[in-house]
Write a protein that holds these residues in place. Structure first.
Motif, mmCIF file in Angstrom:
data_model
loop_
_atom_site.group_PDB
_atom_site.id
_atom_site.type_symbol
_atom_site.label_atom_id
_atom_site.label_comp_id
_atom_site.label_asym_id
_atom_site.label_seq_id
_atom_site.Cartn_x
_atom_site.Cartn_y
_atom_site.Cartn_z
ATOM 1 N N TYR A 31 -6.797 -1.612 0.195
ATOM 2 C CA TYR A 31 -5.692 -2.482 -0.178
ATOM 3 C C TYR A 31 -4.398 -2.009 0.465
ATOM 4 N N SER A 32 -3.599 -2.970 0.823
ATOM 5 C CA SER A 32 -2.215 -2.694 1.157
ATOM 6 C C SER A 32 -1.375 -3.075 -0.051
ATOM 7 N N ILE A 33 -0.280 -2.343 -0.238
ATOM 8 C CA ILE A 33 0.537 -2.505 -1.446
ATOM 9 C C ILE A 33 1.967 -2.857 -1.081
ATOM 10 N N GLY A 34 2.480 -3.846 -1.757
ATOM 11 C CA GLY A 34 3.869 -4.246 -1.563
ATOM 12 C C GLY A 34 4.684 -4.018 -2.821
ATOM 13 N N TRP A 35 5.976 -3.846 -2.615
ATOM 14 C CA TRP A 35 6.933 -3.790 -3.715
ATOM 15 C C TRP A 35 7.861 -4.996 -3.607
ATOM 16 N N PHE A 36 8.099 -5.613 -4.739
ATOM 17 C CA PHE A 36 8.978 -6.766 -4.829
ATOM 18 C C PHE A 36 9.999 -6.512 -5.933
ATOM 19 N N ARG A 37 11.044 -7.286 -5.920
ATOM 20 C CA ARG A 37 12.006 -7.224 -7.021
ATOM 21 C C ARG A 37 12.569 -8.610 -7.269
ATOM 22 N N GLN A 38 13.003 -8.799 -8.492
ATOM 23 C CA GLN A 38 13.602 -10.074 -8.864
ATOM 24 C C GLN A 38 14.762 -9.819 -9.798
ATOM 25 N N ALA A 54 -1.537 4.370 4.899
ATOM 26 C CA ALA A 54 -0.125 4.460 5.303
ATOM 27 C C ALA A 54 0.049 4.361 6.810
ATOM 28 N N SER A 55 -0.835 3.629 7.458
ATOM 29 C CA SER A 55 -0.761 3.524 8.912
ATOM 30 C C SER A 55 0.398 2.651 9.371
ATOM 31 N N ALA A 56 0.910 1.822 8.464
ATOM 32 C CA ALA A 56 2.067 0.991 8.805
ATOM 33 C C ALA A 56 2.903 0.782 7.553
ATOM 34 N N ILE A 57 4.199 0.738 7.750
ATOM 35 C CA ILE A 57 5.136 0.517 6.649
ATOM 36 C C ILE A 57 6.151 -0.534 7.068
ATOM 37 N N LYS A 64 16.524 -0.116 3.758
ATOM 38 C CA LYS A 64 16.188 0.887 4.773
ATOM 39 C C LYS A 64 17.163 2.048 4.712
ATOM 40 N N GLY A 65 16.605 3.244 4.822
ATOM 41 C CA GLY A 65 17.435 4.442 4.762
ATOM 42 C C GLY A 65 17.712 4.912 3.345
ATOM 43 N N ARG A 66 17.416 4.074 2.359
ATOM 44 C CA ARG A 66 17.633 4.458 0.956
ATOM 45 C C ARG A 66 16.322 4.534 0.181
ATOM 46 N N PHE A 67 15.403 3.645 0.472
ATOM 47 C CA PHE A 67 14.118 3.595 -0.224
ATOM 48 C C PHE A 67 13.012 4.095 0.696
ATOM 49 N N THR A 68 12.022 4.734 0.084
ATOM 50 C CA THR A 68 10.857 5.208 0.820
ATOM 51 C C THR A 68 9.607 4.816 0.044
ATOM 52 N N ILE A 69 8.641 4.264 0.745
ATOM 53 C CA ILE A 69 7.364 3.924 0.129
ATOM 54 C C ILE A 69 6.314 4.927 0.594
ATOM 55 N N SER A 70 5.449 5.306 -0.320
ATOM 56 C CA SER A 70 4.380 6.234 0.021
ATOM 57 C C SER A 70 3.186 5.956 -0.878
ATOM 58 N N ARG A 71 2.071 6.558 -0.540
ATOM 59 C CA ARG A 71 0.874 6.354 -1.350
ATOM 60 C C ARG A 71 0.071 7.644 -1.436
ATOM 61 N N ASP A 72 -0.600 7.795 -2.555
ATOM 62 C CA ASP A 72 -1.516 8.912 -2.777
ATOM 63 C C ASP A 72 -2.836 8.293 -3.213
ATOM 64 N N ASP A 73 -3.716 8.135 -2.272
ATOM 65 C CA ASP A 73 -4.972 7.450 -2.566
ATOM 66 C C ASP A 73 -5.894 8.281 -3.469
ATOM 67 N N ASP A 74 -5.683 9.575 -3.502
ATOM 68 C CA ASP A 74 -6.471 10.395 -4.434
ATOM 69 C C ASP A 74 -6.121 10.055 -5.875
ATOM 70 N N VAL A 98 -2.698 -6.516 -1.799
ATOM 71 C CA VAL A 98 -3.394 -7.490 -0.970
ATOM 72 C C VAL A 98 -4.686 -6.841 -0.504
ATOM 73 N N ALA A 99 -5.773 -7.587 -0.619
ATOM 74 C CA ALA A 99 -7.097 -7.058 -0.278
ATOM 75 C C ALA A 99 -7.273 -7.046 1.233
ATOM 76 N N SER A 100 -6.551 -6.157 1.848
ATOM 77 C CA SER A 100 -6.586 -5.999 3.291
ATOM 78 C C SER A 100 -6.103 -4.602 3.632
ATOM 79 N N VAL A 101 -6.654 -4.024 4.684
ATOM 80 C CA VAL A 101 -6.187 -2.698 5.097
ATOM 81 C C VAL A 101 -4.830 -2.789 5.788
ATOM 82 N N ALA A 102 -4.395 -4.001 6.093
ATOM 83 C CA ALA A 102 -3.111 -4.184 6.757
ATOM 84 C C ALA A 102 -2.179 -5.022 5.894
ATOM 85 N N CYS A 103 -0.907 -4.667 5.921
ATOM 86 C CA CYS A 103 0.103 -5.510 5.289
ATOM 87 C C CYS A 103 0.121 -6.856 6.013
ATOM 88 N N PRO A 104 0.666 -7.861 5.364
ATOM 89 C CA PRO A 104 0.677 -9.192 5.995
ATOM 90 C C PRO A 104 1.638 -9.334 7.168
#
Length: 127
Positions: A31-38, A54-57, A64-74, A98-104
């Motif tokens: 899965y690729s994971i997105g963050w949204f806000r409202q 984490a091959s693409a972000i 940008k420059g303030r937020f960082t996304i990361s993942r720990d699959d373990d 999203v059920a994909s190894v790549a973000c959209p």
């Protein structure tokens, strides 16, 4: 199918930091994971996506420059580290899978591209 639970929101002063977590019920390996806000009265905004391994972000310019996304699959968890927070960052924050190894790709901020959603967590930044 995957269930997502966000945590880490809260009240913080401008300039402060928060780390949001998105914990999944099962492996996020494919899965690729997105963050949204409202924010109140505004449309849901896609702010970031991290692909499998984490091959693409992707990150929207406003964070940008303030937020960082990361993942720990373990730990089946994705994080959003938010620094230098501003009052305009106040919103309800959601993670989505999203059920994909790549973000959209360039459509990473399109909520319709995601399959599973968490319930969200509130972030409030005071001035």
């Amino acid at each position: 199918q995957v269930q997502l639970v966000e945590s880490g929101g809260g009240l913080v002063q401008a300039g402060g930091s928060l780390r949001l977590s998105c914990a999944a019920s099962n492996s996020l390996e494919y899965y690729s994971i997105g963050w949204f806000r409202q924010a109140p009265g505004k449309e849901r905004e896609g702010i970031s996506c991290i692909s499998s391994r984490a091959s693409a972000i992707w990150m929207t310019d406003s964070v940008k420059g303030r937020f960082t996304i990361s993942r720990d699959d373990d730990k089946n968890t994705v994080y959003l580290q938010m620094n230098s927070l501003r009052p305009e960052d106040t919103a309800f924050y959601y993670c989505a899978a999203v059920a994909s190894v790549a973000c959209p790709g360039i459509y990473y901020s399109d909520a319709a591209r995601y399959d599973f959603w968490g319930q969200g967590t509130q972030v409030t930044v005071s001035s």
